[in-house]
Motif scaffolding. Structure first.
Motif, PDB file in Angstrom:
ATOM      1  N   THR A   1      -2.633  11.716  72.549  1.00 58.31           N
ATOM      2  CA  THR A   1      -2.388  13.155  72.741  1.00 58.31           C
ATOM      3  C   THR A   1      -1.001  13.533  72.243  1.00 58.31           C
ATOM      4  O   THR A   1      -0.825  14.522  71.516  1.00 58.31           O
ATOM      5  CB  THR A   1      -2.530  13.515  74.240  1.00 58.31           C
ATOM      6  N   ARG A   2      -0.029  12.714  72.601  1.00 54.97           N
ATOM      7  CA  ARG A   2       1.349  13.016  72.148  1.00 54.97           C
ATOM      8  C   ARG A   2       1.422  13.018  70.627  1.00 54.97           C
ATOM      9  O   ARG A   2       2.058  13.883  70.029  1.00 54.97           O
ATOM     10  CB  ARG A   2       2.329  11.990  72.735  1.00 54.97           C
ATOM     11  N   GLU A   3       0.728  12.065  70.005  1.00 50.50           N
ATOM     12  CA  GLU A   3       0.771  11.981  68.539  1.00 50.50           C
ATOM     13  C   GLU A   3       0.078  13.197  67.902  1.00 50.50           C
ATOM     14  O   GLU A   3       0.577  13.778  66.937  1.00 50.50           O
ATOM     15  CB  GLU A   3       0.116  10.662  68.075  1.00 50.50           C
ATOM     16  N   VAL A   4      -1.062  13.604  68.473  1.00 51.81           N
ATOM     17  CA  VAL A   4      -1.765  14.789  67.953  1.00 51.81           C
ATOM     18  C   VAL A   4      -0.838  16.004  67.984  1.00 51.81           C
ATOM     19  O   VAL A   4      -0.732  16.767  67.019  1.00 51.81           O
ATOM     20  CB  VAL A   4      -3.060  15.061  68.769  1.00 51.81           C
ATOM     21  N   TYR A   5      -0.092  16.159  69.090  1.00 49.53           N
ATOM     22  CA  TYR A   5       0.760  17.358  69.206  1.00 49.53           C
ATOM     23  C   TYR A   5       2.098  17.202  68.482  1.00 49.53           C
ATOM     24  O   TYR A   5       2.718  18.196  68.115  1.00 49.53           O
ATOM     25  CB  TYR A   5       0.892  17.783  70.678  1.00 49.53           C
ATOM     26  N   ARG A   6       2.489  15.949  68.199  1.00 48.31           N
ATOM     27  CA  ARG A   6       3.663  15.744  67.339  1.00 48.31           C
ATOM     28  C   ARG A   6       3.308  16.301  65.950  1.00 48.31           C
ATOM     29  O   ARG A   6       4.069  17.063  65.357  1.00 48.31           O
ATOM     30  CB  ARG A   6       3.980  14.247  67.272  1.00 48.31           C
ATOM     31  N   GLN A   7       2.113  15.936  65.492  1.00 50.90           N
ATOM     32  CA  GLN A   7       1.664  16.418  64.177  1.00 50.90           C
ATOM     33  C   GLN A   7       1.486  17.933  64.181  1.00 50.90           C
ATOM     34  O   GLN A   7       1.862  18.620  63.230  1.00 50.90           O
ATOM     35  CB  GLN A   7       0.318  15.760  63.786  1.00 50.90           C
ATOM     36  N   ALA A   8       0.908  18.458  65.262  1.00 47.50           N
ATOM     37  CA  ALA A   8       0.649  19.909  65.343  1.00 47.50           C
ATOM     38  C   ALA A   8       1.950  20.702  65.471  1.00 47.50           C
ATOM     39  O   ALA A   8       1.971  21.908  65.247  1.00 47.50           O
ATOM     40  CB  ALA A   8      -0.272  20.212  66.522  1.00 47.50           C
ATOM     41  N   ALA A   9       3.037  20.008  65.832  1.00 45.13           N
ATOM     42  CA  ALA A   9       4.351  20.666  65.886  1.00 45.13           C
ATOM     43  C   ALA A   9       4.972  20.694  64.495  1.00 45.13           C
ATOM     44  O   ALA A   9       5.624  21.660  64.103  1.00 45.13           O
ATOM     45  CB  ALA A   9       5.268  19.918  66.853  1.00 45.13           C
ATOM     46  N   LEU A  10       4.728  19.630  63.740  1.00 42.73           N
ATOM     47  CA  LEU A  10       5.339  19.532  62.411  1.00 42.73           C
ATOM     48  C   LEU A  10       4.600  20.417  61.410  1.00 42.73           C
ATOM     49  O   LEU A  10       5.214  21.054  60.553  1.00 42.73           O
ATOM     50  CB  LEU A  10       5.326  18.070  61.940  1.00 42.73           C
ATOM     51  N   THR A  11       3.267  20.465  61.537  1.00 48.66           N
ATOM     52  CA  THR A  11       2.445  21.299  60.635  1.00 48.66           C
ATOM     53  C   THR A  11       1.465  22.097  61.476  1.00 48.66           C
ATOM     54  O   THR A  11       0.553  21.524  62.064  1.00 48.66           O
ATOM     55  CB  THR A  11       1.635  20.399  59.666  1.00 48.66           C
ATOM     56  N   PRO A  12       1.641  23.415  61.569  1.00 47.39           N
ATOM     57  CA  PRO A  12       0.728  24.206  62.400  1.00 47.39           C
ATOM     58  C   PRO A  12      -0.737  23.986  62.016  1.00 47.39           C
ATOM     59  O   PRO A  12      -1.065  23.929  60.837  1.00 47.39           O
ATOM     60  CB  PRO A  12       1.169  25.647  62.110  1.00 47.39           C
ATOM     61  N   ASP A  13      -1.574  23.842  63.035  1.00 47.09           N
ATOM     62  CA  ASP A  13      -3.005  23.604  62.846  1.00 47.09           C
ATOM     63  C   ASP A  13      -3.712  24.845  63.397  1.00 47.09           C
ATOM     64  O   ASP A  13      -4.027  24.925  64.583  1.00 47.09           O
ATOM     65  CB  ASP A  13      -3.381  22.327  63.629  1.00 47.09           C
ATOM     66  N   VAL A  14      -3.956  25.807  62.501  1.00 43.48           N
ATOM     67  CA  VAL A  14      -4.338  27.160  62.929  1.00 43.48           C
ATOM     68  C   VAL A  14      -5.613  27.198  63.783  1.00 43.48           C
ATOM     69  O   VAL A  14      -5.695  27.942  64.753  1.00 43.48           O
ATOM     70  CB  VAL A  14      -4.460  28.095  61.701  1.00 43.48           C
ATOM     71  N   GLY A  15      -6.607  26.370  63.471  1.00 44.08           N
ATOM     72  CA  GLY A  15      -7.872  26.454  64.221  1.00 44.08           C
ATOM     73  C   GLY A  15      -7.925  25.534  65.421  1.00 44.08           C
ATOM     74  O   GLY A  15      -8.980  25.384  66.032  1.00 44.08           O
ATOM     75  N   LEU A  16      -6.817  24.920  65.790  1.00 42.29           N
ATOM     76  CA  LEU A  16      -6.862  23.835  66.781  1.00 42.29           C
ATOM     77  C   LEU A  16      -7.493  24.276  68.104  1.00 42.29           C
ATOM     78  O   LEU A  16      -8.383  23.633  68.612  1.00 42.29           O
ATOM     79  CB  LEU A  16      -5.454  23.278  66.999  1.00 42.29           C
ATOM     80  N   CYS A  17      -7.039  25.353  68.650  1.00 39.33           N
ATOM     81  CA  CYS A  17      -7.709  25.826  69.870  1.00 39.33           C
ATOM     82  C   CYS A  17      -8.429  27.128  69.506  1.00 39.33           C
ATOM     83  O   CYS A  17      -9.513  27.074  69.007  1.00 39.33           O
ATOM     84  CB  CYS A  17      -6.735  25.954  71.020  1.00 39.33           C
TER      85      CYS A  17
END
Ligand SMILES: C[S@@+](CC[C@H](N)C(=O)[O-])C[C@H]1O[C@@H](n2cnc3c(N)ncnc32)[C@H](O)[C@@H]1O
Length: 323
Positions: free
Chosen positions: A8-24
């Motif tokens: 989970t931490r790694e997923v959100y580390r990535q989502a912090a570095l590159t926005p993932d527009v459709g994530l939620c």
């Protein structure tokens, strides 16, 4: 060893570095308020699945805790109402997410003359061990984080929120829920869980865990379609419908006969008297709607009276009763 929290931490580390527009992403509209401008990157990092910002929870200028900050959009919305240094405390375990939200708040300062970054205090910390004293905030919020937690961790996270809230404080949550049993293959898929797709519990189970943590009053404020997990895309034989809910749990004392869970049911008395009194604190005025919790709705329905109507749950309840 269970590694889903690391994933989970790694997923959100990535989502912090590159926005993932459709994530939620949901059908919940983003709050449009006079004088509030949300920076583009903050919008792209909207990783929530509903809204936890309700002006009605914010009377008397509460101190607000927000766990799992994402890009900071909801913290900015809370700050819109509180407008004071450290009025909102944001806790997140991912350094890169804290840095990204800090940058987004700087951008928000440029767009919103009323906003100062110091309105939000960012703190590194874990939802499972919140770095705040007991009874220190009036409002605590989390959006689309707790569904990721497996049951024992979810219980811990809810206990932590209960601990840091003052008496009568409010826990505001938004999470996916699912009435279909999630196949094990999906439940154990750490990445899907981290992406808020496969940890969803049935609503009743989710609410039971909240009330087991001690919250005496619960309001279901919204329930919306969220995702379909379909065969061919996910490891499932049949399509799975996932919804998202908005819930407010109040740290009221637990009633002796169990928690009051409001799902939007209403009782209407339409008999021959001016009112009906159930002798337990509920007076139904003739032909006036009274919002009732599920416990009271069940007790009134059990009377089998021909002059009391109980509506179905609307899953759209945000307080109120008669004027
Ligand atoms: C799905 S995102 C939701 C973000 C935000 N609430 C929103 O609505 O946009 C989950 C957030 O929780 C954070 N997080 C993950 N695990 C956490 C933990 N154990 N404690 C605190 N924050 C955590 C992530 O870094 C991320 O910011």
């Amino acid at each position: 060893m269970d590694t889903y929290l690391d994933t989970t931490r790694e997923v959100y580390r990535q989502a912090a570095l590159t926005p993932d527009v459709g994530l939620c992403c949901t059908t919940t509209p983003v709050w449009q308020l006079p004088g509030l401008q949300i920076p583009k990157r903050m919008l792209e990092m909207n990783y929530g699945c509903g809204s936890t910002v309700h002006p009605r929870d914010l009377v008397n200028n509460p101190r607000i805790l927000y766990v799992g900050v994402g890009g900071g959009m909801e913290l900015l919305q809370f700050a819109y109402f509180s407008r004071q240094p450290q009025g909102v405390i944001g806790v997140d375990i991912v350094d890169e997410m804290l840095a990204a939200s800090r940058a987004n708040f700087k951008a928000a300062e440029k767009l919103n003359p009323w906003f100062e970054s110091e309105f939000v205090e960012l703190v590194k910390g874990d939802a499972l061990n919140i770095p705040l004293a007991d009874s220190s905030v009036e409002v605590a919020a989390q959006n689309c984080l707790f569904n990721i937690f497996k049951t024992e961790d979810l219980k811990k996270a809810l206990r932590e929120m209960y601990r840091v809230l003052k008496p009568h404080g409010r826990l505001v949550l938004s999470d996916p829920t699912c009435e279909t049993a999630m196949p094990d293959a999906l439940k154990q898929d750490e990445r899907l869980r981290a992406l808020c797709l496969s940890g969803a519990l049935p609503l009743r189970e989710y609410i039971n865990l909240i009330t087991e943590a001690g919250f005496g009053t619960v309001e279901i404020r919204a329930k919306r379609p969220y995702r379909m997990l379909a065969p061919g895309h996910f490891q499932t034989d049949a399509p799975i419908f996932v919804e998202s809910v908005e819930v407010c749990a109040i740290k009221d004392p637990m009633p002796a006969d169990g928690p009051c869970v409001f799902t939007g049911k209403t009782a209407i008395y339409y008999g021959t008297s001016d009112w009906y009194d159930d002798g337990k604190g509920h007076t139904l005025l003739w032909n006036q709607p009274l919002a009732v919790c599920d416990k009271t709705a069940a007790a009134l329905a059990a009377l089998n009276r021909p002059d009391i109507f109980i509506s179905e749950a609307t899953y759209f309840y945000d307080g109120g009763g008669c004027c």
